[in-house]
Write an enzyme that holds these catalytic residues in place. Structure first.
Site, PDB file in Angstrom:
ATOM      1  N   GLU A  17       0.838  -1.213   0.000  1.00  0.00           N
ATOM      2  CA  GLU A  17       0.000   0.000   0.000  1.00  0.00           C
ATOM      3  C   GLU A  17       0.874   1.265   0.000  1.00  0.00           C
ATOM      4  OE1 GLU A  17      -3.506  -0.083   2.459  1.00  0.00           O
ATOM      5  OE2 GLU A  17      -3.011   1.904   3.237  1.00  0.00           O
ATOM      6  N   HIS A 148     -14.801  -1.360  14.317  1.00  0.00           N
ATOM      7  CA  HIS A 148     -14.668   0.028  13.876  1.00  0.00           C
ATOM      8  C   HIS A 148     -14.948   0.987  15.045  1.00  0.00           C
ATOM      9  CE1 HIS A 148     -15.504   3.828  11.860  1.00  0.00           C
ATOM     10  NE2 HIS A 148     -14.738   3.364  10.905  1.00  0.00           N
TER      11      HIS A 148
HETATM   12  P1  FAD Z   1     -18.474   1.554   6.716  1.00  0.00           P
HETATM   13  O1  FAD Z   1     -18.340   0.151   6.279  1.00  0.00           O
HETATM   14  O2  FAD Z   1     -19.566   2.353   6.099  1.00  0.00           O
HETATM   15  O3  FAD Z   1     -18.618   1.541   8.314  1.00  0.00           O
HETATM   16  C1  FAD Z   1     -18.510   2.727   9.086  1.00  0.00           C
HETATM   17  C2  FAD Z   1     -19.322   2.553  10.368  1.00  0.00           C
HETATM   18  O4  FAD Z   1     -20.713   2.537  10.008  1.00  0.00           O
HETATM   19  C3  FAD Z   1     -19.068   1.224  11.095  1.00  0.00           C
HETATM   20  O5  FAD Z   1     -19.185   1.463  12.465  1.00  0.00           O
HETATM   21  C4  FAD Z   1     -20.213   0.334  10.604  1.00  0.00           C
HETATM   22  O6  FAD Z   1     -20.543  -0.685  11.539  1.00  0.00           O
HETATM   23  C5  FAD Z   1     -21.333   1.344  10.482  1.00  0.00           C
HETATM   24  N1  FAD Z   1     -22.359   0.980   9.485  1.00  0.00           N
HETATM   25  C6  FAD Z   1     -22.166   0.424   8.273  1.00  0.00           C
HETATM   26  N2  FAD Z   1     -23.343   0.290   7.625  1.00  0.00           N
HETATM   27  C7  FAD Z   1     -24.299   0.802   8.452  1.00  0.00           C
HETATM   28  C8  FAD Z   1     -25.721   0.986   8.348  1.00  0.00           C
HETATM   29  N3  FAD Z   1     -26.388   0.597   7.260  1.00  0.00           N
HETATM   30  N4  FAD Z   1     -26.384   1.563   9.395  1.00  0.00           N
HETATM   31  C9  FAD Z   1     -25.711   1.955  10.529  1.00  0.00           C
HETATM   32  N5  FAD Z   1     -24.369   1.804  10.676  1.00  0.00           N
HETATM   33  C10 FAD Z   1     -23.677   1.246   9.646  1.00  0.00           C
HETATM   34  N6  FAD Z   1      -9.847   6.381   4.739  1.00  0.00           N
HETATM   35  C11 FAD Z   1      -9.548   7.334   3.823  1.00  0.00           C
HETATM   36  O7  FAD Z   1      -9.969   8.477   3.973  1.00  0.00           O
HETATM   37  N7  FAD Z   1      -8.764   7.045   2.723  1.00  0.00           N
HETATM   38  C12 FAD Z   1      -8.276   5.806   2.506  1.00  0.00           C
HETATM   39  O8  FAD Z   1      -7.583   5.558   1.515  1.00  0.00           O
HETATM   40  C13 FAD Z   1      -8.580   4.772   3.469  1.00  0.00           C
HETATM   41  N8  FAD Z   1      -8.136   3.508   3.297  1.00  0.00           N
HETATM   42  C14 FAD Z   1      -8.468   2.546   4.209  1.00  0.00           C
HETATM   43  C15 FAD Z   1      -8.032   1.231   3.985  1.00  0.00           C
HETATM   44  C16 FAD Z   1      -8.334   0.217   4.891  1.00  0.00           C
HETATM   45  C17 FAD Z   1      -7.871  -1.202   4.622  1.00  0.00           C
HETATM   46  C18 FAD Z   1      -9.078   0.523   6.063  1.00  0.00           C
HETATM   47  C19 FAD Z   1      -9.377  -0.546   7.060  1.00  0.00           C
HETATM   48  C20 FAD Z   1      -9.532   1.829   6.285  1.00  0.00           C
HETATM   49  C21 FAD Z   1      -9.240   2.845   5.366  1.00  0.00           C
HETATM   50  N9  FAD Z   1      -9.692   4.157   5.525  1.00  0.00           N
HETATM   51  C22 FAD Z   1      -9.381   5.122   4.598  1.00  0.00           C
HETATM   52  C23 FAD Z   1     -10.467   4.541   6.727  1.00  0.00           C
HETATM   53  C24 FAD Z   1     -11.989   4.466   6.534  1.00  0.00           C
HETATM   54  O9  FAD Z   1     -12.422   5.339   5.513  1.00  0.00           O
HETATM   55  C25 FAD Z   1     -12.618   4.871   7.865  1.00  0.00           C
HETATM   56  O10 FAD Z   1     -12.296   3.939   8.867  1.00  0.00           O
HETATM   57  C26 FAD Z   1     -14.109   5.105   7.868  1.00  0.00           C
HETATM   58  O11 FAD Z   1     -14.458   5.672   9.133  1.00  0.00           O
HETATM   59  C27 FAD Z   1     -14.950   3.856   7.719  1.00  0.00           C
HETATM   60  O12 FAD Z   1     -14.889   3.366   6.491  1.00  0.00           O
HETATM   61  P2  FAD Z   1     -15.618   1.980   6.125  1.00  0.00           P
HETATM   62  O13 FAD Z   1     -15.474   1.833   4.678  1.00  0.00           O
HETATM   63  O14 FAD Z   1     -15.157   0.892   7.017  1.00  0.00           O
HETATM   64  O15 FAD Z   1     -17.131   2.372   6.525  1.00  0.00           O
END
Ligand code: FAD
Length: 285
Positions: A17, A148
């Site tokens: 990465e 998370h």
């Molecule tokens: P989600 O999957 O949407 O989850 C976020 C929260 O919402 C969780 O608590 C989940 O349980 C909850 N949730 C999900 N669906 C629902 C629903 N329908 N109703 C209620 N609650 C719900 N960030 C950046 O800005 N740039 C990057 O390049 C980046 N790369 C990353 C790479 C990896 C491998 C990881 C693990 C994280 C990365 N992040 C990055 C961080 C990420 O964007 C943040 O952690 C963000 O807060 C959550 O993203 P997510 O895609 O996990 O969100």
């Protein structure tokens, strides 16, 4: 066309990465690291996405360039919070037109000042659905072995994570310091009927303060024994880097015992630690 889902179906992937640099010197480090690490023949690389507007165009340009120039695919990270649907459709379509076959679909973090992010999306699953609509992309999503930070409780976290992974092709985890967290997450997902491959992310840290700060931000527990070793090297950058290599190597050995689908190493635009990890593991000799 190289879809990461297909690579994972064939066998264990090894990936690195990178992040989009902000300065000309940073760009040189990025280019050097990509060239040096290309010699290790990664299955793919990924490039992070600056949330809140920073470095977004850089991610796009770098992904398209690395994808064209190297013999392995470059996958963009893409966050949806704060974006309009039209912006995301344009970006995804443009990636497809430029031969990008994979995307890591993320929510992104809400603004740190507590303001409303705006945009048309809240959760990563919405971006997964959009990526499916726009084109034939393999779609990855993020997973947090230690839950998370915004999840209200473990069971809720795992329920949403399982649903997200079902809609995606693969997962990639946040870093962790104890392989038990990864193993437990995979078991909990399996109990919910979810068997989508989840690739563990491993971070060879280069700064004690940085590793502690990122761990605190991400709900990542640092075991006492590691805290003590971090204390011992905190003032010595080279000793810190070597400890980062040692810890990452040990973690990877434990993960390989768990028969993980891949290993995703946070290269952080530097080649040295990754090269040393490969040497310690006897890889690519
Ligand atoms: P989600 O999957 O949407 O989850 C976020 C929260 O919402 C969780 O608590 C989940 O349980 C909850 N949730 C999900 N669906 C629902 C629903 N329908 N109703 C209620 N609650 C719900 N960030 C950046 O800005 N740039 C990057 O390049 C980046 N790369 C990353 C790479 C990896 C491998 C990881 C693990 C994280 C990365 N992040 C990055 C961080 C990420 O964007 C943040 O952690 C963000 O807060 C959550 O993203 P997510 O895609 O996990 O969100």
């Amino acid at each position: 066309m190289t879809r990461i889902a297909d690579l994972l179906a064939k066998g264990r992937t090894w990936s690195f990465e990178f992040f989009p640099p902000k300065t000309p010197e940073g760009q040189q480090s990025f280019d050097r690291a990509v060239d040096e690490l290309a010699a290790l023949e990664p299955s793919f690389v990924s490039i992070t996405y600056g949330a809140g507007g920073s470095a977004r165009d850089t991610t796009y340009d770098l992904v398209v360039r690395v994808n064209e120039e190297q013999g392995f695919p470059a996958m963009p990270h893409l966050t949806c919070v704060g974006h309009s649907r039209d912006e995301l459709v344009d970006l995804l379509a443009s990636y497809r037109e430029h031969g990008v076959d994979n995307v890591l679909a993320l929510a992104g973090d809400p603004p740190k000042d507590g303001s409303e992010p705006g945009g048309d999306f809240v959760y990563a699953t919405e971006l997964v659905a959009l990526a499916r609509e726009v084109g034939d992309l393999a779609v990855g999503v993020a997973a947090f072995p230690e839950v998370h930070p915004r999840s209200p409780d473990r069971a809720t976290d795992r329920r949403f994570l399982a649903a997200k992974l079902e809609a995606a092709d693969f997962g990639m985890t946040q870093f962790f310091w104890d392989a038990t967290h990864y193993r437990t997450m995979v078991e909990e997902l399996a109990a919910l009927g979810c068997t989508t491959p989840v690739v563990p992310g491993v971070m060879p840290f280069v700064s004690v303060a940085g590793a502690r700060r990122m761990s605190a931000m991400n709900n990542t527990h640092i075991p006492d024994a590691l805290q003590e070793r971090m204390d011992e090297v905190a003032d010595d950058p080279e000793a810190t880097r070597r400890l980062g290599v040692e810890v990452a190597t040990g973690l990877i050995e434990e993960l390989l015992e768990l028969d993980v689908p891949g290993i995703h190493l946070y290269a952080m635009n530097r080649a040295e630690s990754i090269q040393e990890i490969y040497a310690a593991l006897g890889l690519h000799t």
